[in-house]
Each structure stands twice: as C-alpha cells, then as structure tokens.
Design a protein around this motif. Structure first.
Motif, mmCIF file in Angstrom:
data_model
loop_
_atom_site.group_PDB
_atom_site.id
_atom_site.type_symbol
_atom_site.label_atom_id
_atom_site.label_comp_id
_atom_site.label_asym_id
_atom_site.label_seq_id
_atom_site.Cartn_x
_atom_site.Cartn_y
_atom_site.Cartn_z
ATOM 1 N N GLU A 121 53.153 -52.660 -13.210
ATOM 2 C CA GLU A 121 51.780 -52.750 -13.688
ATOM 3 C C GLU A 121 51.691 -52.135 -15.085
ATOM 4 O OE1 GLU A 121 49.265 -50.825 -10.874
ATOM 5 O OE2 GLU A 121 49.658 -52.272 -9.265
ATOM 6 N N PRO A 122 50.672 -52.530 -15.864
ATOM 7 C CA PRO A 122 50.484 -51.916 -17.179
ATOM 8 C C PRO A 122 50.269 -50.417 -17.021
ATOM 9 C CG PRO A 122 49.137 -53.899 -16.921
ATOM 10 C CD PRO A 122 49.683 -53.571 -15.570
ATOM 11 N N PRO A 123 50.556 -49.637 -18.069
ATOM 12 C CA PRO A 123 50.931 -50.084 -19.415
ATOM 13 C C PRO A 123 52.398 -50.485 -19.508
ATOM 14 C CG PRO A 123 50.909 -47.694 -19.324
ATOM 15 C CD PRO A 123 50.416 -48.160 -17.993
ATOM 16 N N HIS A 124 52.682 -51.302 -20.522
ATOM 17 C CA HIS A 124 54.045 -51.738 -20.802
ATOM 18 C C HIS A 124 54.413 -51.280 -22.213
ATOM 19 C CE1 HIS A 124 54.490 -54.114 -17.178
ATOM 20 N NE2 HIS A 124 53.319 -54.660 -17.406
ATOM 21 N N PRO A 125 54.963 -50.077 -22.342
ATOM 22 C CA PRO A 125 55.305 -49.581 -23.680
ATOM 23 C C PRO A 125 56.334 -50.430 -24.399
ATOM 24 C CG PRO A 125 56.243 -48.181 -21.962
ATOM 25 C CD PRO A 125 55.285 -49.119 -21.281
ATOM 26 N N GLY A 126 57.095 -51.262 -23.663
ATOM 27 C CA GLY A 126 58.101 -52.104 -24.302
ATOM 28 C C GLY A 126 57.538 -53.370 -24.923
ATOM 29 N N ASP A 127 56.266 -53.687 -24.645
ATOM 30 C CA ASP A 127 55.663 -54.874 -25.250
ATOM 31 C C ASP A 127 55.471 -54.668 -26.750
ATOM 32 O OD1 ASP A 127 55.577 -56.220 -22.880
ATOM 33 O OD2 ASP A 127 53.418 -56.000 -22.556
ATOM 34 N N PRO A 128 55.410 -55.760 -27.533
ATOM 35 C CA PRO A 128 55.168 -55.606 -28.972
ATOM 36 C C PRO A 128 53.894 -54.807 -29.237
ATOM 37 C CG PRO A 128 55.821 -57.858 -28.479
ATOM 38 C CD PRO A 128 55.613 -57.172 -27.153
ATOM 39 N N GLY A 129 54.017 -53.754 -30.022
ATOM 40 C CA GLY A 129 52.866 -52.923 -30.341
ATOM 41 C C GLY A 129 52.542 -51.880 -29.300
ATOM 42 N N GLY A 130 53.336 -51.825 -28.217
ATOM 43 C CA GLY A 130 53.025 -50.923 -27.113
ATOM 44 C C GLY A 130 53.305 -49.468 -27.387
ATOM 45 N N GLY A 131 54.092 -49.184 -28.403
ATOM 46 C CA GLY A 131 54.319 -47.805 -28.793
ATOM 47 C C GLY A 131 55.465 -47.109 -28.114
ATOM 48 N N GLY A 132 56.319 -47.842 -27.401
ATOM 49 C CA GLY A 132 57.434 -47.194 -26.727
ATOM 50 C C GLY A 132 58.514 -48.195 -26.379
ATOM 51 N N SER A 175 51.978 -46.633 -31.078
ATOM 52 C CA SER A 175 51.103 -47.712 -30.620
ATOM 53 C C SER A 175 50.340 -48.324 -31.795
ATOM 54 C CB SER A 175 50.117 -47.162 -29.589
ATOM 55 O OG SER A 175 49.195 -48.146 -29.191
ATOM 56 N N CYS A 176 50.262 -49.640 -31.802
ATOM 57 C CA CYS A 176 49.567 -50.325 -32.894
ATOM 58 C C CYS A 176 48.046 -50.185 -32.808
ATOM 59 C CB CYS A 176 49.934 -51.816 -32.888
ATOM 60 S SG CYS A 176 51.573 -52.194 -33.536
ATOM 61 N N ASP A 177 47.516 -49.801 -31.642
ATOM 62 C CA ASP A 177 46.062 -49.693 -31.511
ATOM 63 C C ASP A 177 45.513 -48.388 -32.065
ATOM 64 O OD1 ASP A 177 46.769 -47.807 -29.612
ATOM 65 O OD2 ASP A 177 46.124 -49.000 -27.885
ATOM 66 N N GLY A 178 46.400 -47.543 -32.607
ATOM 67 C CA GLY A 178 45.953 -46.295 -33.193
ATOM 68 C C GLY A 178 45.661 -45.194 -32.194
ATOM 69 N N LYS A 179 45.959 -45.435 -30.916
ATOM 70 C CA LYS A 179 45.661 -44.454 -29.877
ATOM 71 C C LYS A 179 46.863 -43.587 -29.515
ATOM 72 C CE LYS A 179 42.093 -47.398 -27.839
ATOM 73 N NZ LYS A 179 41.649 -48.137 -26.621
ATOM 74 N N GLY A 180 47.970 -43.761 -30.230
ATOM 75 C CA GLY A 180 49.155 -42.963 -29.977
ATOM 76 C C GLY A 180 49.047 -41.576 -30.587
ATOM 77 N N ARG A 181 50.092 -40.776 -30.387
ATOM 78 C CA ARG A 181 50.105 -39.413 -30.926
ATOM 79 C C ARG A 181 50.085 -39.427 -32.448
ATOM 80 N NH1 ARG A 181 54.024 -35.353 -31.794
ATOM 81 N NH2 ARG A 181 55.687 -36.859 -31.419
ATOM 82 N N LYS A 182 50.666 -40.468 -33.053
ATOM 83 C CA LYS A 182 50.670 -40.635 -34.496
ATOM 84 C C LYS A 182 50.069 -41.990 -34.849
ATOM 85 C CE LYS A 182 53.007 -36.936 -35.976
ATOM 86 N NZ LYS A 182 52.560 -36.027 -37.055
ATOM 87 N N PRO A 183 49.266 -42.091 -35.907
ATOM 88 C CA PRO A 183 48.718 -43.387 -36.299
ATOM 89 C C PRO A 183 49.798 -44.276 -36.892
ATOM 90 C CG PRO A 183 48.125 -41.717 -37.910
ATOM 91 C CD PRO A 183 48.773 -40.992 -36.773
ATOM 92 N N PRO A 184 49.669 -45.586 -36.752
ATOM 93 C CA PRO A 184 50.667 -46.492 -37.339
ATOM 94 C C PRO A 184 50.538 -46.548 -38.850
ATOM 95 C CG PRO A 184 48.847 -47.748 -36.420
ATOM 96 C CD PRO A 184 48.595 -46.312 -36.055
ATOM 97 N N GLU A 185 51.682 -46.776 -39.499
ATOM 98 C CA GLU A 185 51.697 -46.941 -40.951
ATOM 99 C C GLU A 185 52.198 -48.320 -41.364
ATOM 100 O OE1 GLU A 185 54.046 -43.769 -42.489
ATOM 101 O OE2 GLU A 185 52.640 -42.201 -41.855
ATOM 102 N N TYR A 186 53.092 -48.895 -40.562
ATOM 103 C CA TYR A 186 53.649 -50.217 -40.855
ATOM 104 C C TYR A 186 53.790 -50.991 -39.552
ATOM 105 C CZ TYR A 186 55.131 -47.959 -45.209
ATOM 106 O OH TYR A 186 55.158 -47.270 -46.403
ATOM 107 N N ARG A 187 53.693 -52.322 -39.646
ATOM 108 C CA ARG A 187 53.964 -53.197 -38.509
ATOM 109 C C ARG A 187 55.135 -54.112 -38.860
ATOM 110 N NH1 ARG A 187 50.669 -55.528 -34.336
ATOM 111 N NH2 ARG A 187 48.789 -54.751 -35.381
ATOM 112 N N VAL A 188 56.085 -54.242 -37.927
ATOM 113 C CA VAL A 188 57.206 -55.159 -38.114
ATOM 114 C C VAL A 188 56.689 -56.567 -37.838
ATOM 115 C CG1 VAL A 188 59.532 -55.789 -37.401
ATOM 116 C CG2 VAL A 188 58.844 -53.379 -37.400
ATOM 117 N N THR A 189 56.572 -57.384 -38.882
ATOM 118 C CA THR A 189 55.969 -58.710 -38.746
ATOM 119 C C THR A 189 56.988 -59.818 -38.507
ATOM 120 O OG1 THR A 189 55.984 -58.947 -41.157
ATOM 121 C CG2 THR A 189 53.977 -58.071 -40.149
ATOM 122 N N SER A 190 58.253 -59.565 -38.843
ATOM 123 C CA SER A 190 59.286 -60.579 -38.626
ATOM 124 C C SER A 190 60.646 -59.900 -38.668
ATOM 125 C CB SER A 190 59.210 -61.692 -39.683
ATOM 126 O OG SER A 190 59.403 -61.168 -40.987
#
Length: 219
Positions: free
Chosen positions: A132-143, A165-180
């Motif tokens: 069941e969720p959460p799935h930290p291994g999913d893209p953007g999941g933060g783990g 985590s890409c949603d900004g709810k992780g311990r640290k805010p995101p700075e970059y996203r891997v787009t490709s």
C-alpha cells in the motif's frame, strides 16, 4: 562544481524508507566521467518462516524493528511484496527495478531445513514494493534505493545530491528534478542545469531547477 562519490542511502525508520544519494556534476564540466551506481540499503534479515525459497518473487514479508518474516500475501501482517530476488551482494548483482521501495539484504544462514535441502540459505537481496502507499520508490516519491527520472534532489555538498520528495513535504525542499536520462551529457537538453549520475544504460540524469513546492522554476 566538484564531482564526488555517492553517499550511502539513509535508513530513516523501521519501515525502511531508504533515501537515494547520487553524484552531481556542474554544467561547466566536460562530458564523460564514470557512471555512478544506485545507492543500496543496508537492511539485513534472517530467514524465518520461509517456504520453498525464502522471499521468492511475488512472496510477501511483514515489517519489523529488527527482523522480517515471510508471510502469506493475504495475511494481515503482509506489508511488502518481492518484485525481484538475487543471490550475492547488491554491489555485485543486478540493480533492483526502478520503482523498488526498499531492499532487504538476506544474511547467509544454515537452518535445519531450506529451499534445496543443502542446509544453507545463501546470501542475497530482495527488492521490495510496499503493498500500500506510500511508495518512496515511485518517481518523485523521495526515497527508494535508486534515483530515477521524475525524482527530485537537493544539494548535499561536496558535489553530491540527495533525493527528496517532489511535493516539498520532505525533510529538505527539492532544488532540481531529473526530467530525462541520456547515455552522455551532450545528449541532455540544452535547458539542463545539473547532471546526476543514475547508473544503468542511460547513466546521466538531466535535471532542471524546481521551486520548493516541486514546480518547475521559471527561466
């Protein structure tokens, strides 16, 4: 920007949400360089309550604080399913599937019975996916044990980045996203602001800046 070795994934809780670490390189550096390997967890488990093969593909485990028990997937105790299973050390064997939530490292044991009757359960590792969720291994999941396309990272210093985590709810805010992902840096889009070592056949992650809430930064 300096290039450094990846830091090991961080073990945060008994539920084994493993953070990935990757190597970053600045855009001013020349193409090339050694591809990084996915970070691997350090969680170990002893065989207990196993069937024909301990934690075979599609079998399930419970969660515990010090050990993990194989249980029927229909059990109320079932928490995660094996999506890949390999013998040996993770550093010597195949990488887990991209959306693996965590890795169980199986210690070699010599129980009274085992899967093939030779008196041993070999050392290995099981790639696990939460039922069941959460799935930290999913893209953007933060783990998860790997950094993949869709994940967000922040600078950890010394030429390294860590996944968040890409949603900004992780311990640290995101700075970059891997787009490709690309075979080499020169194959990344011209808008790439950061290169992240991913490993695999397309080892270069092409990343762009994002805001603290994970949305793409302007410019």
């Amino acid at each position: 920007m300096r290039t450094g070795r990846a830091l090991p994934g961080g073990l945060l809780t008994a539920v084994l949400t493993l953070l990935s670490a990757a190597v970053l390189t600045g855009c001013s550096q020349p193409p090339g360089g050694q591809a990084g390997q996915p970070a691997q967890g350090t969680t170990s488990t002893q065989p207990s309550g196993y069937g024909a093969v301990f934690l075979a593909i599609d079998e399930c485990s419970s969660f515990g604080t010090t050990s993990f028990t194989e249980v029927p997937c229909t059990s109320e105790r079932a928490a995660a399913r094996v999506i890949a299973r390999y013998d040996g050390k993770p550093s010597d064997g195949p990488a887990c599937p991209a959306t693996t939530d965590f890795v169980l490292h199986i210690s070699e044991t010599r129980p009274t019975s085992d899967e093939d009757g030779d008196g041993t359960v070999p050392r290995g590792y099981a790639c696990m996916r939460n039922l069941e969720p959460p799935h930290p291994g999913d893209p953007g999941g933060g783990g998860g044990p790997r950094t993949i396309v869709g994940d967000c990272v922040y600078s950890a210093g010394r030429g390294e980045v860590r996944e968040t985590s890409c949603d900004g709810k992780g311990r640290k805010p995101p700075e970059y996203r891997v787009t490709s992902a690309a075979p080499k840096r020169s194959d990344c889009p011209t808008s790439t602001a950061l290169y992240v070592q991913l490993g695999g056949p397309t080892p270069v992650g092409c990343a762009r800046p994002v805001r603290a809430d994970g949305r793409e930064a302007p410019g």
